[in-house]
Design an enzyme around this catalytic site. Structure first.
Site, mmCIF file in Angstrom:
data_model
loop_
_atom_site.group_PDB
_atom_site.id
_atom_site.type_symbol
_atom_site.label_atom_id
_atom_site.label_comp_id
_atom_site.label_asym_id
_atom_site.label_seq_id
_atom_site.Cartn_x
_atom_site.Cartn_y
_atom_site.Cartn_z
ATOM 1 N N ASP A 22 -4.247 23.793 -25.321
ATOM 2 C CA ASP A 22 -3.741 23.473 -23.972
ATOM 3 C C ASP A 22 -5.038 23.139 -23.028
ATOM 4 O OD1 ASP A 22 -4.423 26.080 -24.166
ATOM 5 O OD2 ASP A 22 -2.893 26.887 -23.262
ATOM 6 N N HIS A 35 -26.167 6.290 -33.480
ATOM 7 C CA HIS A 35 -25.204 7.191 -32.588
ATOM 8 C C HIS A 35 -25.161 8.538 -32.853
ATOM 9 C CE1 HIS A 35 -23.112 3.108 -31.467
ATOM 10 N NE2 HIS A 35 -24.216 3.521 -30.625
ATOM 11 N N ASP A 54 -32.070 9.634 -26.495
ATOM 12 C CA ASP A 54 -31.306 8.470 -25.717
ATOM 13 C C ASP A 54 -30.192 9.129 -24.929
ATOM 14 O OD1 ASP A 54 -29.643 6.446 -24.868
ATOM 15 O OD2 ASP A 54 -29.451 5.258 -26.714
ATOM 16 N N ASP A 109 -29.200 4.597 -18.543
ATOM 17 C CA ASP A 109 -29.024 4.616 -20.031
ATOM 18 C C ASP A 109 -30.647 4.418 -20.316
ATOM 19 O OD1 ASP A 109 -28.511 4.236 -22.618
ATOM 20 O OD2 ASP A 109 -27.518 2.564 -22.633
ATOM 21 N N HIS A 161 -29.329 -3.855 -33.966
ATOM 22 C CA HIS A 161 -28.630 -3.788 -32.491
ATOM 23 C C HIS A 161 -29.081 -4.717 -31.545
ATOM 24 C CE1 HIS A 161 -31.690 -1.348 -30.207
ATOM 25 N NE2 HIS A 161 -31.752 -0.645 -31.241
ATOM 26 N N HIS A 168 -27.392 -4.494 -22.759
ATOM 27 C CA HIS A 168 -26.024 -4.966 -22.484
ATOM 28 C C HIS A 168 -25.804 -4.439 -20.802
ATOM 29 C CE1 HIS A 168 -26.216 -0.442 -22.227
ATOM 30 N NE2 HIS A 168 -26.670 -0.200 -23.479
ATOM 31 N N HIS A 178 -21.817 0.831 -21.159
ATOM 32 C CA HIS A 178 -21.780 -0.508 -21.735
ATOM 33 C C HIS A 178 -20.773 -1.358 -20.850
ATOM 34 C CE1 HIS A 178 -22.903 0.977 -25.954
ATOM 35 N NE2 HIS A 178 -23.776 0.675 -25.207
ATOM 36 N N GLU A 211 -33.580 -2.595 -24.501
ATOM 37 C CA GLU A 211 -33.874 -1.699 -25.423
ATOM 38 C C GLU A 211 -34.149 -1.813 -26.894
ATOM 39 O OE1 GLU A 211 -30.101 0.615 -26.460
ATOM 40 O OE2 GLU A 211 -29.123 -0.797 -24.786
ATOM 41 N N TYR A 267 -36.078 1.030 -36.862
ATOM 42 C CA TYR A 267 -35.561 2.299 -37.569
ATOM 43 C C TYR A 267 -36.072 1.938 -39.122
ATOM 44 C CZ TYR A 267 -33.263 1.686 -33.204
ATOM 45 O OH TYR A 267 -32.838 1.539 -31.913
ATOM 46 N N ARG A 304 -36.976 3.686 -30.322
ATOM 47 C CA ARG A 304 -36.458 2.936 -29.488
ATOM 48 C C ARG A 304 -36.878 3.134 -28.074
ATOM 49 N NH1 ARG A 304 -31.634 3.518 -30.667
ATOM 50 N NH2 ARG A 304 -30.569 5.175 -29.248
ATOM 51 N N GLU A 308 -35.981 2.328 -24.256
ATOM 52 C CA GLU A 308 -34.852 1.571 -23.610
ATOM 53 C C GLU A 308 -34.866 1.908 -21.971
ATOM 54 O OE1 GLU A 308 -30.898 3.320 -24.198
ATOM 55 O OE2 GLU A 308 -29.979 1.464 -23.484
HETATM 56 N N1 GLY Z 1 -26.683 4.636 -25.176
HETATM 57 C C1 GLY Z 1 -25.855 3.599 -25.623
HETATM 58 C C2 GLY Z 1 -26.825 2.594 -25.869
HETATM 59 O O1 GLY Z 1 -27.986 2.468 -25.638
HETATM 60 O O2 GLY Z 1 -26.235 1.424 -25.831
HETATM 61 MN MN MN Z 2 -28.144 1.073 -23.956
HETATM 62 MN MN MN Z 3 -28.943 4.325 -24.868
#
Ligand code: GLY
Ligand code: MN
Ligand code: MN
Length: 435
Positions: free
Chosen positions: A36, A239, A256, A267, A346, A350, A357, A380, A384, A401, A403
């Protein structure tokens, strides 16, 4: 956000919809976490964008061609007992008084009232498939009109997704929105600095996550997405969110994390050494990614298209991978065959806004979209190198990364995530200035 902004947005949308049409949007449902206990509630971004209303079990309806009420809200009625247990509700009266509804009704009356609002509308703007339970209400309404068609009721004959019009509006951020995004970024920057300064060998990844959340929460924000705190091999998992491993001397840690402030997201990613000093190998990878980010950012200006920053980043990353000996061959050919995707899988960014996103088309008529002032995006790039990568032992388990968040301006971009160290020297300086 000033209430007038929501009115302006609804007016703008209704102008684009045209008469003879109706738009229907449902609030986000509540979701059960376990037994619940519910997941913490987050309003649907489209719904919030048009209303500023944060309650579940509510629906907004826009009918531009109507003489009287054009903006109609359905929501939960006030209820003393329920409010004692679960908090304040505005009720239909509050929806009129505080949210500018021309008319408002209890949510229980929706099925009875909606067919009448739909009648005489040829086109229904409604995004099917997001909320299957609510889809059924909308379909039931149409069917009830169909049943009455022989008696003279007119039935809408066109169903159009609302997303196309609405998401194009959301793609362009106005002054107030950019101000909120600056704040979300600023809080996030403080969180990242705090985590960098708390970092030391033998602590756990979740301890750094706690530093981020502390900074977000104490500034009236929450997370925009679950924070990624990955050290060592975990820095190569895009992720990764378990955040439960110890931090080892000599490893990298990739964070991140971004705050959500008043519905707007940041982000941001930084990658730094657990012990505060980049090793030669870590610095080599880091500097390639940094150069790629700088090359990408130069491309962020009106007139360039969406893919220009990505293309610039890929060029620098591929050249860097060849120079380091991680790829062999000629740069143009390696780019063509996407050889870099082994280490960079990637895209370079975005759209960013209410959703991390964020919404908005990336292509128009099959061509990359041109960048225009007010569009916000992330830049970003990353590399890797998981353990086992061929011929690359000294770089194994290094994930980097970098970003940042930008908004396109008249002649370039504004860096929203400013104040966060980016070069290896800057990061080392901040980490050594521990409090
Ligand atoms: N944190 C998700 C991305 O970098 O797209
Ligand atoms: Mn991002
Ligand atoms: Mn990110």
């Amino acid at each position: 956000m000033n209430a007038k902004i929501y009115t302006q947005r609804r007016k703008q949308l209704m102008r684009m919809m045209g008469n003879n049409s109706i738009a229907i949007l449902s609030a986000a449902p509540t979701l059960i976490r376990n037994r619940d206990i519910e997941h913490s509630f987050r309003q649907d971004s489209d719904f919030f964008y048009l209303s500023g209303f944060k309650e579940t079990e509510s629906v907004i309806v826009l009918v531009p061609g109507r003489k009287g009420a054009q903006f109609i809200m359905f929501c939960r009625e006030r209820d003393k007992v329920k409010e004692t247990w679960n908090g304040y509700r505005y009720g239909p009266e509050g929806a009129i008084e505080h949210f500018g509804a021309d008319d408002a009704f209890p949510i229980e009356d929706l099925d009875e009232i909606l067919p009448g609002l739909m009648e005489h509308c040829e086109r229904v703007y409604y995004t099917i498939g997001l909320n299957t339970e609510f889809d059924k209400h909308v379909m039931d309404c149409v069917n009830s009109l169909r049943r009455g068609a022989r008696g003279g009721l007119s039935v809408p004959n066109e169903f159009v997704s609302l997303e196309h019009l609405l998401h194009d509006m959301r793609l362009f951020k106005n002054r107030e929105e950019i101000q909120l995004m600056r704040k979300a970024a600023k809080i996030s920057v403080q969180g990242h600095i705090r985590a960098m300064q708390a970092c030391q060998p033998a602590k756990y990844e979740y301890e750094l996550e706690a530093e981020l959340l502390y900074e977000f929460n104490r500034n009236g924000a929450g997370w925009a997405y679950p924070s990624i705190v990955g050290s060592g091999a975990n820095s190569c998992i895009l992720h990764y969110t378990e955040n439960n491993q110890p931090l080892h001397d000599g490893d990298m840690v990739l964070i991140d994390a971004g705050a959500e402030y008043e519905g707007y997201a940041a982000d941001i990613t930084r990658s730094f050494p657990v012990n505060g000093r980049y090793s030669e190998a870590q610095k080599e990878i880091y500097d390639v990614v940094l150069a790629a980010q700088e090359a990408a950012m130069v491309q962020v200006k009106p007139g360039n298209h969406w893919n220009d920053p990505h293309h610039a980043a890929v060029k620098v990353l591929t050249r860097g991978l060849v120079e380091l000996g991680l790829l062999k061959g000629k740069v143009p050919a390696l780019i063509k065959e996407k050889a870099y995707s082994k280490y960079y899988m990637h895209r370079t960014g975005h759209w960013l806004g209410m959703d991390v996103h964020d919404v908005g088309d990336y292509k128009v008529d099959d061509e990359w979209r041109l960048l225009e002032p007010g569009m916000a995006l992330t830049i970003e790039p990353g590399l890797y190198i998981p353990a086992g990568s061929r011929g690359a032992k000294r770089w194994w388990n290094i994930g980097v990364r970098i970003e940042d968040d930008v908004v396109v301006t008249k002649d370039g971009y504004e860096l929203l995530s400013k104040g966060l160290p980016r070069t290896t020297e800057e990061v080392e300086a901040v980490m050594s200035a521990k409090k």
